[in-house]
Write a protein that holds these residues in place. Structure first.
Motif, PDB file in Angstrom:
ATOM      1  N   SER A 189     -47.744   6.471   4.557  1.00 24.29           N
ATOM      2  CA  SER A 189     -46.866   6.598   3.230  1.00 24.29           C
ATOM      3  C   SER A 189     -47.954   6.339   2.626  1.00 24.29           C
ATOM      4  CB  SER A 189     -46.387   5.708   3.019  1.00 24.29           C
ATOM      5  OG  SER A 189     -45.224   5.363   3.884  1.00 24.29           O
ATOM      6  N   SER A 221     -47.610   7.918  10.099  1.00 21.67           N
ATOM      7  CA  SER A 221     -47.614   7.790   8.357  1.00 21.67           C
ATOM      8  C   SER A 221     -48.047   6.625   8.176  1.00 21.67           C
ATOM      9  CB  SER A 221     -45.789   8.670   8.158  1.00 21.67           C
ATOM     10  OG  SER A 221     -45.831   8.476   6.848  1.00 21.67           O
ATOM     11  N   GLN A 277     -51.345   7.233  -0.793  1.00 19.37           N
ATOM     12  CA  GLN A 277     -51.268   8.120  -1.579  1.00 19.37           C
ATOM     13  C   GLN A 277     -52.972   8.997  -1.593  1.00 19.37           C
ATOM     14  OE1 GLN A 277     -48.305   8.607  -3.848  1.00 19.37           O
ATOM     15  NE2 GLN A 277     -47.803   7.494  -1.499  1.00 19.37           N
ATOM     16  N   PRO A 307     -51.960   9.893   3.172  1.00 21.39           N
ATOM     17  CA  PRO A 307     -51.104   9.554   3.718  1.00 21.39           C
ATOM     18  C   PRO A 307     -50.415   9.718   5.476  1.00 21.39           C
ATOM     19  CG  PRO A 307     -51.969  11.469   2.664  1.00 21.39           C
ATOM     20  CD  PRO A 307     -52.813  10.757   3.011  1.00 21.39           C
TER      21      PRO A 307
END
Length: 352
Positions: free
Chosen positions: A109, A107, A111, A101
């Motif tokens: 993004s 960040s 998973q 993450p």
């Protein structure tokens, strides 16, 4: 006195046993996934959380919020000689699926999952996926003004690639057999390093690769069973596949992604007709290269020469469009444009 105590214990045991709900691993995983959509005090949030399937906002906006399943459909290979961008979009999805993450409080993004990929035509390139991942990391760190440690980034990518499990079945029967054996493989910690990660998706690339083999087997079987038809055999094959995927995605609380060419440039239907169970929410996305407008009628040679450079510039950008299919190949107004370059794949912001 002893008899009364035993009788009371028996009744209490029966009562407790009656309150026990039976379930399987799929129920447990589903409950854990649902915790991500609730507050810490056990109450649901007032507004649903945004979809987090891929970590790609433009793509997630086209999908249902919980456990989406995708069909990525591109025009037939004869439609455009240089590809439709379907594989590039898949690389971007896979990269986000296995990346963490965040990195250094920035960040990504990602998973932080594991992914199962079936690659019957040997089109999947690990080096290309690594390039896409490196491009994501470079972009995020540069935007945040962080210095790049190339060795650290390469180590992270190498670690993430261990959670992409690639299978290359050579026949339709082999693919179905491998799907059936997936639980045994995934629950065996001695065979991989993804035990601590959730399964993000089961990806079947080029699911239409075996259509001709299925049809060929049909012609052979028709010699012995004259009543059998190609359509019936394709329907049977489709039912076998979707039934297996339904069972696996339920068991592991993950998504399914299938890619295929369409039968015509405008229909955007997979060459292998897919009959999904009613309780599976499947979104069909069309992917194709952004076309260049044709020359106007009666254009002169001089005008055509003048426009040639502009047209080549459009082609060289490597722009592709993706949209949600409605009906037979129609658009519903929702979609996005992405670019494919030598090092990575980038979604254009604000493009539809």
């Amino acid at each position: 006195m002893s008899v009364n105590v035993d009788e009371g214990a028996r009744k209490l045991g029966e009562k407790c046993l009656g309150e026990v709900e039976e379930g399987d691993l799929g129920d447990v995983l589903k409950s854990l996934r649902e915790l991500r959509f609730s507050r810490g005090d056990g109450t649901s949030t007032q507004a649903p959380l945004p979809p987090i399937f891929s970590g790609i906002p433009a793509l997630d906006a086209l999908l249902p919020a919980h456990q989406p399943h995708l069909e990525l459909i591109s025009p037939p290979p004869s439609h455009h000689p240089s590809g439709s961008g379907k594989s590039s979009l898949l690389y971007l999805i896979i990269a986000h699926a296995v990346l963490p993450p965040s990195l250094a409080s920035i960040s990504l993004s990602g998973q932080n999952g594991a992914l199962i990929l079936f690659d019957p035509l040997h089109h999947f390139s690990v080096s290309r996926l690594a390039s896409v991942m490196l491009s994501i990391l470079h972009t995020r760190l540069n935007d945040a003004g962080k210095e790049l440690n190339v060795a650290e980034l390469r180590s992270l990518i190498s670690s993430c690639l261990m959670h992409v499990h690639v299978f290359r079945p050579q026949s339709w029967a082999a693919m179905l057999a491998t799907l059936r054996a997936l639980p045994e493989y995934l629950f065996d910690g001695s065979r991989h390093r993804s035990m601590h990660r959730r399964i993000h998706s089961i990806v079947l690339e080029d699911v239409d690769a075996f259509v001709w083999a299925i049809r060929s087997n049909t012609h052979i079987s028709q010699l012995h069973q004259p009543n059998s038809t190609t359509q019936n055999t394709l329907s049977t094959a489709s039912a076998q596949l979707t039934s297996l995927l339904h069972r696996l995605t339920t068991q592991f609380s993950c998504s399914a992604i299938l890619t295929s060419h369409s039968t015509t440039p405008t229909s955007f239907r997979p060459a292998l007709p897919l009959s999904w169970p009613q309780d599976m929410s499947v979104t069909r996305l069309a992917v194709r290269r952004v076309g260049v407008n044709k020359f106007k009628p009666q254009v002169s040679v001089e005008e055509a020469e003048g426009e040639r450079a502009k047209r080549w510039e459009v082609v060289s950008r490597g722009r592709f469009e993706c949209w949600k299919v409605v009906g037979v190949g129609g658009k519903d107004g929702e979609g996005f444009v992405f670019r494919v370059g030598g090092r990575g794949v980038r979604v254009e912001e604000g493009a539809e």
